[in-house]
Design an enzyme around this catalytic site. Structure first.
Site, PDB file in Angstrom:
ATOM      1  N   LYS A  59      -5.127  -7.086   5.292  1.00  0.00           N
ATOM      2  CA  LYS A  59      -5.721  -7.138   3.955  1.00  0.00           C
ATOM      3  C   LYS A  59      -6.493  -8.449   3.812  1.00  0.00           C
ATOM      4  O   LYS A  59      -6.054  -9.503   4.301  1.00  0.00           O
ATOM      5  CB  LYS A  59      -4.602  -7.044   2.919  1.00  0.00           C
ATOM      6  CG  LYS A  59      -5.052  -6.878   1.481  1.00  0.00           C
ATOM      7  CD  LYS A  59      -3.829  -6.654   0.590  1.00  0.00           C
ATOM      8  CE  LYS A  59      -4.190  -6.424  -0.859  1.00  0.00           C
ATOM      9  NZ  LYS A  59      -2.971  -6.153  -1.676  1.00  0.00           N
ATOM     10  N   SER A 133      -3.223  -2.157  -4.296  1.00  0.00           N
ATOM     11  CA  SER A 133      -4.471  -2.808  -3.934  1.00  0.00           C
ATOM     12  C   SER A 133      -4.713  -2.907  -2.432  1.00  0.00           C
ATOM     13  O   SER A 133      -5.805  -3.256  -1.989  1.00  0.00           O
ATOM     14  CB  SER A 133      -4.495  -4.222  -4.532  1.00  0.00           C
ATOM     15  OG  SER A 133      -3.413  -5.003  -4.018  1.00  0.00           O
ATOM     16  N   SER A 157       1.487  -2.497  -4.628  1.00  0.00           N
ATOM     17  CA  SER A 157       0.186  -2.531  -3.964  1.00  0.00           C
ATOM     18  C   SER A 157       0.223  -2.159  -2.493  1.00  0.00           C
ATOM     19  O   SER A 157      -0.816  -1.871  -1.907  1.00  0.00           O
ATOM     20  CB  SER A 157      -0.431  -3.932  -4.098  1.00  0.00           C
ATOM     21  OG  SER A 157      -0.963  -4.118  -5.376  1.00  0.00           O
TER      22      SER A 157
END
Length: 436
Positions: A59, A133, A157
């Site tokens: 990420k 996310s 997330s």
């Protein structure tokens, strides 16, 4: 060509072909990955690490030395001076870092929306949300353009996008892994999250990262090796199926998948019973009274000086946080202490608690109300973030109407990852045998 280099070349080629549609990556690290693969191919067999040659994506709020970390924002990008602790540990275990993943701006949002780098697309159906996310991390694994990935998880997330893309997302005990070199949302709740195609790979990732760093973001705890019970099966495992809040308003198709999983658990020897989780219905509201102010404080200068550079939905959340008083946050922290104590009592008689990961089918991208999305889509994951123990989402079938994946979530007491992973591996095995 050597084995690791050949695999990495194939994966990077596949990523270049598929990612223009998926938008799972912000940056592909082709040159760096190929160089690392050649180094690993030259490594003597007896010195190879447990993740030798594993292609891992990250990420884009996790630092890689010499590479920009955007955190999903076109205005935040900065080149990292050193690797995050988790990246260093991955390299030491033999992993190859292949790229930085797309994400919701500043890791605030559960739909996978990103106007700057393009909305990340669900790996199974691009008409549906990819989750967030950690959207790109989950999509990359699901699409086979990474062997595994690291996301982050504050309120869901990591688990939400893993569930909607039919992969495994593991949120460890808060403080089990270092957050050094990871841009936070809320230090009170953030953790790095292994995302993998199966439970065994997720466990191997966690084992490589299970490290007390001494930087204040990882903490002391009873670190039983996480892989020790993977093959112990389900016999006599105490499984509480969450009722009350976790059953109210549950989509009928998700309920059907849950019921089938519960029946299979019983057939394989688990000791299953219904279990109320006290105060679960209040956990998300109290958590947001802590989370949003911490996020607003982190982005205070940008919020004051350049609000127009922030995604409108993220800006709305940050302004909500700026409006929450210190007294209100402190009251929520005291509530959290009592909540954790009450849930500890539940785990005195249960090894794991089982819930759906999402209460709904995977939503269509064009039908999501951004203002309501976090409260609705992530309401089951927030409970376990507030508690602080480990939780994991495991693919457990398809929705009978849409055909989209349904993830089931298991949670355990703090530092009981070995028990959690035993249950998850068992659930994964019976799901595979049922669908075969």
């Amino acid at each position: 060509m050597s084995p690791v280099r050949e695999r990495i070349d194939e994966l990077l080629t596949r990523a270049r072909q598929r990612d223009p549609r998926l938008r799972a990556y912000i940056t592909l690290l082709d040159e760096q990955a190929r160089q690392r693969a050649e180094e690993l191919d030259a490594t003597p067999a007896h010195t190879r690490g447990p993740l030798h040659g594993t292609a891992v994506a990250l990420k884009d709020n996790i630092d890689v030395a010499g590479v920009p970390s955007t955190a999903g924002s076109p205005h935040h990008g900065r080149t990292a001076s050193c690797d995050a602790t988790v990246v260093r540990l991955l390299r030491e275990a033999g992993a190859v870092i292949v790229g930085k993943n797309n994400m919701t701006e500043f890791a605030m949002g559960v739909t996978g929306r990103n106007d700057a780098f393009g909305d990340c697309r669900n790996a199974l159906d691009d008409r549906r949300i990819s989750g967030g996310s950690s959207s790109g991390s989950s999509v990359a694994v699901a699409a086979g353009i990474a062997d595994a990935a690291l996301g982050t998880d504050t309120g869901g997330s990591g688990r939400v996008p893993a569930a909607v893309n039919e992969v495994v997302g593991l949120r460890p005990t808060l403080g089990r892994m270092s957050n050094r070199g990871v841009l936070p949302v809320s230090p009170s709740f953030d953790t790095v999250t292994p995302i993998a195609p199966d439970v065994r790979t997720a466990a191997a990732m966690l084992a490589a990262l299970d490290h007390l760093d001494g930087d204040g973001t990882s903490v002391e705890g009873s670190r039983t090796p996480v892989e020790t019970a993977l093959d112990d099966g389900l016999a006599d495992l105490r499984v509480g199926v969450a009722t009350g809040f976790f059953a109210d308003g549950l989509d009928s198709g998700v309920r059907e998948v849950l019921a089938a999983a519960v029946a299979s658990l019983r057939e394989h020897g688990a000791r299953v019973r219904s279990q109320e989780v006290p105060d679960a219905e209040h956990a998300q509201d109290r958590m947001l009274e802590i989370l949003y102010p911490e996020a607003a404080a982190l982005h205070r200068d940008r919020l004051r000086d350049a609000p127009g550079t922030i995604d409108p939905d993220v800006l709305r959340r940050l302004r909500l946080g700026a409006g929450i008083s210190a007294g209100r946050s402190e009251k929520a922290r005291r509530w959290r202490q009592r909540f954790r104590q009450r849930v500890d009592e539940v785990f005195a008689s249960q090894d794991v608690i089982l819930t759906p990961t999402l209460p709904t089918d995977v939503p269509a991208r064009d039908s999501v109300d951004l203002a309501a999305s976090t409260r609705e889509i992530a309401r089951y994951t927030y409970v376990w973030s507030m508690y602080g123990g480990p939780s994991i989402t495991v693919p457990c079938g398809r929705h009978p109407e849409s055909g989209m994946p349904v993830g089931l979530q298991l949670a355990a007491a703090p530092w009981r990852e070995h028990v959690l992973l035993r249950a998850a591996a068992g659930l994964e095995r019976i799901t595979a045998s049922t669908s075969a």
